[in-house]
Design an enzyme around this catalytic site. Structure first.
Site, mmCIF file in Angstrom:
data_model
loop_
_atom_site.group_PDB
_atom_site.id
_atom_site.type_symbol
_atom_site.label_atom_id
_atom_site.label_comp_id
_atom_site.label_asym_id
_atom_site.label_seq_id
_atom_site.Cartn_x
_atom_site.Cartn_y
_atom_site.Cartn_z
ATOM 1 C CD GLU A 138 -8.369 -9.977 -3.060
ATOM 2 O OE1 GLU A 138 -7.201 -10.247 -2.684
ATOM 3 O OE2 GLU A 138 -9.262 -9.615 -2.274
ATOM 4 C CB THR A 145 -7.415 -5.061 10.199
ATOM 5 O OG1 THR A 145 -7.963 -6.247 9.598
ATOM 6 C CG2 THR A 145 -7.696 -3.869 9.302
ATOM 7 C CG HIS A 163 -5.104 -6.463 -0.021
ATOM 8 N ND1 HIS A 163 -6.310 -6.590 0.637
ATOM 9 C CD2 HIS A 163 -5.093 -7.416 -0.995
ATOM 10 C CE1 HIS A 163 -7.009 -7.565 0.059
ATOM 11 N NE2 HIS A 163 -6.289 -8.088 -0.929
ATOM 12 C CE LYS A 202 -3.860 -2.130 2.559
ATOM 13 N NZ LYS A 202 -4.854 -1.886 3.644
ATOM 14 N NE ARG A 235 -6.151 -12.290 5.848
ATOM 15 C CZ ARG A 235 -6.891 -11.185 5.836
ATOM 16 N NH1 ARG A 235 -6.711 -10.254 4.895
ATOM 17 N NH2 ARG A 235 -7.798 -10.960 6.748
ATOM 18 N NE ARG A 291 -2.394 -5.243 7.477
ATOM 19 C CZ ARG A 291 -3.568 -5.760 7.124
ATOM 20 N NH1 ARG A 291 -4.214 -6.581 7.928
ATOM 21 N NH2 ARG A 291 -4.099 -5.470 5.944
HETATM 22 N N1 UDP Z 1 -9.966 -0.263 7.009
HETATM 23 C C1 UDP Z 1 -10.112 1.020 7.543
HETATM 24 N N2 UDP Z 1 -10.894 1.183 8.664
HETATM 25 C C2 UDP Z 1 -11.528 0.130 9.261
HETATM 26 C C3 UDP Z 1 -11.390 -1.155 8.712
HETATM 27 C C4 UDP Z 1 -10.601 -1.327 7.581
HETATM 28 O O1 UDP Z 1 -9.561 1.973 7.014
HETATM 29 O O2 UDP Z 1 -12.219 0.339 10.276
HETATM 30 C C5 UDP Z 1 -9.125 -0.443 5.812
HETATM 31 C C6 UDP Z 1 -7.751 -1.020 6.165
HETATM 32 O O3 UDP Z 1 -6.785 -0.404 5.324
HETATM 33 C C7 UDP Z 1 -7.927 -2.488 5.830
HETATM 34 C C8 UDP Z 1 -8.851 -2.408 4.617
HETATM 35 O O4 UDP Z 1 -9.749 -1.345 4.928
HETATM 36 O O5 UDP Z 1 -6.688 -3.122 5.565
HETATM 37 C C9 UDP Z 1 -9.613 -3.668 4.325
HETATM 38 O O6 UDP Z 1 -10.357 -4.032 5.468
HETATM 39 P P1 UDP Z 1 -10.493 -5.563 5.886
HETATM 40 O O7 UDP Z 1 -11.501 -5.625 6.981
HETATM 41 O O8 UDP Z 1 -10.710 -6.400 4.679
HETATM 42 O O9 UDP Z 1 -9.061 -5.864 6.564
HETATM 43 P P2 UDP Z 1 -7.764 -6.658 6.048
HETATM 44 O O10 UDP Z 1 -8.260 -7.860 5.284
HETATM 45 O O11 UDP Z 1 -6.953 -5.723 5.197
HETATM 46 O O12 UDP Z 1 -7.030 -7.042 7.310
HETATM 47 MG MG MG Z 2 -9.648 -7.928 3.728
#
Ligand code: UDP
Ligand code: MG
Length: 153
Positions: free
Chosen positions: A126, A91, A115, A9, A85, A102
């Site tokens: 994807e 997240t 991501h 990202k 993952r 992360r």
């Molecule tokens: N995100 C955000 N605020 C939130 C939740 C998610 O900005 O409250 C963003 C964050 O960059 C995250 C992306 O949206 O990585 C995708 O969300 P997802 O729940 O799919 O999480 P990930 O799979 O990336 O852990």
């Molecule tokens: Mg996701």
């Protein structure tokens, strides 16, 4: 073997962590079979984050993904979706386990470096979203014999 999609990202690109993140995947033994830099349009982000488009934070998320170009990667390995993952971590960077990308490199839940596809099914979708078939290079590595036992592959 499985393939999965990773996006470095803008938080990775702008903080100078592209090399660090790529190094971790290489060190783990995942093969990079696709990699390119691109900017993400509103359209592709609405599709990619379709599960989040109705959330109040979506405009901010979209902006965060457009702060710079990103690097999209396709990596391959046994159970690669789950491995990547796990390496990515939770997240929210500040909650993610230390040792994960992360957990080691960020605090934010939005500017969270990478991501990674969350299922084999989504990985296939994807990879198709971000790569043309000819941009995926399914070459052999001479090291495969050292990465996996004969009965694993
Ligand atoms: N995100 C955000 N605020 C939130 C939740 C998610 O900005 O409250 C963003 C964050 O960059 C995250 C992306 O949206 O990585 C995708 O969300 P997802 O729940 O799919 O999480 P990930 O799979 O990336 O852990
Ligand atoms: Mg996701």
């Amino acid at each position: 073997m499985e393939k999965t999609l990773v996006i470095l990202k803008p938080s990775a690109i702008l903080r100078g962590f592209a090399g660090e993140v790529i190094r971790r995947f290489e060190q783990k033994g995942l093969m990079i079979i696709g990699m390119k830099m691109m900017t993400l349009s509103d359209e592709i982000l609405a599709e990619h984050y379709s599960h989040l488009v109705d959330k109040p934070f979506f405009p901010l998320l979209r902006r965060s993904m457009q702060l710079s170009p990103v690097v999209v990667m396709c990596v391959k390995g046994l159970e690669a979706v789950e491995v990547v993952r796990k390496m990515t971590g939770a997240t929210k960077g500040r909650k993610a386990d230390i040792g994960t990308i992360r957990g080691d490199l960020c605090m934010s839940g939005q500017h969270n470096i990478v991501h990674a596809s969350d299922s084999v099914e989504n990985a296939e979708i994807e990879i198709r979203r971000f790569f043309k078939p000819e941009e995926i290079f399914d070459y052999k590595s001479p090291l495969t014999f050292m990465l996996y036992a004969d009965d694993e592959i």
